[in-house]
Design a protein around this motif. Sequence first.
Motif, mmCIF file in Angstrom:
data_model
loop_
_atom_site.group_PDB
_atom_site.id
_atom_site.type_symbol
_atom_site.label_atom_id
_atom_site.label_comp_id
_atom_site.label_asym_id
_atom_site.label_seq_id
_atom_site.Cartn_x
_atom_site.Cartn_y
_atom_site.Cartn_z
ATOM 1 N N LEU A 28 88.860 23.839 7.065
ATOM 2 C CA LEU A 28 89.219 23.692 5.656
ATOM 3 C C LEU A 28 90.530 24.396 5.349
ATOM 4 N N LEU A 80 88.745 25.471 -1.684
ATOM 5 C CA LEU A 80 88.929 24.839 -0.374
ATOM 6 C C LEU A 80 88.846 23.328 -0.445
ATOM 7 N N THR A 81 89.527 22.672 0.494
ATOM 8 C CA THR A 81 89.408 21.228 0.678
ATOM 9 C C THR A 81 89.603 20.922 2.154
ATOM 10 N N PRO A 85 86.072 31.417 5.350
ATOM 11 C CA PRO A 85 86.095 29.960 5.168
ATOM 12 C C PRO A 85 86.147 29.263 6.531
ATOM 13 N N TRP A 105 87.084 31.597 -2.950
ATOM 14 C CA TRP A 105 87.989 30.670 -2.268
ATOM 15 C C TRP A 105 87.895 29.275 -2.874
ATOM 16 N N GLY A 112 93.037 25.890 1.947
ATOM 17 C CA GLY A 112 92.955 26.268 0.548
ATOM 18 C C GLY A 112 93.528 27.643 0.324
ATOM 19 N N LYS A 129 92.690 31.857 -1.308
ATOM 20 C CA LYS A 129 91.843 32.879 -1.910
ATOM 21 C C LYS A 129 92.312 33.082 -3.343
ATOM 22 N N ARG A 160 94.124 16.899 1.450
ATOM 23 C CA ARG A 160 94.799 17.934 0.661
ATOM 24 C C ARG A 160 95.937 17.375 -0.176
#
Length: 328
Positions: free
Chosen positions: A183, A290-291, A179, A288, A185, A187, A296
């Motif tokens: 980012l 993600l953000t 990733p 994943w 986040g 897994k 967040r």
Amino acid sequence: MIFVKPSRGSVSPIQSNSNGPKWDAGEAVSQLSWDDLRIIKTLSDCSNRAATAKRLGINVSTVSRRVTQVEKTLGVALFDHRKAGYLLTAEGAELRALAERVELDIVSVTRRVSRAGQGPLGKLRITTSDSLLLYFLTPIIADFKALNEGITIEVLVGNQTLSLARDESDIAIRATKKPADTLVGRKLANIAWAPYRSVNQATSADPFAEGQSWVSYSGGLSGLKATSHVESRVPPEHISYRTDSVAAASAAIAAGLGFGFLPCMLGDITPGLVRVGPVVQELQDELWLLTHQDIRKSWRVKAFMTFCAAAVADLKPLVEGQQAMPAS
């Protein structure tokens, strides 16, 4: 109107085109607005005034006037006008780089201010691949939407990672082992891959027997481990179908175009497919969620990420190829 004032010393003086004294570019740039920088950036992308005006929703004459005004203010040419279109000069390239930095700053600040206190209302944009979305994520999104009626969902499908930094999407759900550093986040699971065939295909066929037809990947998916795994074992003339979409590959296999490798989370639940071999550990990938760090804490983002992570945890045996293998 947003004006841009660079830090002291961040921009070097640029020689004026006239015979007069040098311009202090740092002072000159402080007189430019974000609109000026946006026009310069867009004109460098589009290479012509008409396309630039259309993208920005302004007149062609406005594009010409603002570029001319900026060049006059700075005392340098920003574009070379050639048959191929408007091409950036060295000075123009520096100003475009500044525009990109300012754009990211504006997006970041606006996002933090506007979303910090929002509740369960508004739009949530999710980017993912077609194979993850088709049968796996769509039910999860539907369940989340049923509990959060005030949130509208927009899903952007593609194998390319959209820029969360540029506000193109809020959440990314990706198959990746690396990733982006920008980012945040978690897994969710390991993604297992296995070979599949059509339910209408002969059950006694060995996938790697001589003369068997195969479905493989191309384009943006040429780098998949499954691609090299197949193409190192199957003669090119027996690869009857290639595609840059995992979802399209599953449809091709179900249609009888040949054997093919798929993620178990897609292959095991796609109508018309049968798994014909064990999970191949060397093809394993990671799932994943993600953000971007700026958003967040957004209510919508936190709510969906929490819900999605819990839903995927329940489906982990499917994702990791551990559910009972369908009868051949």
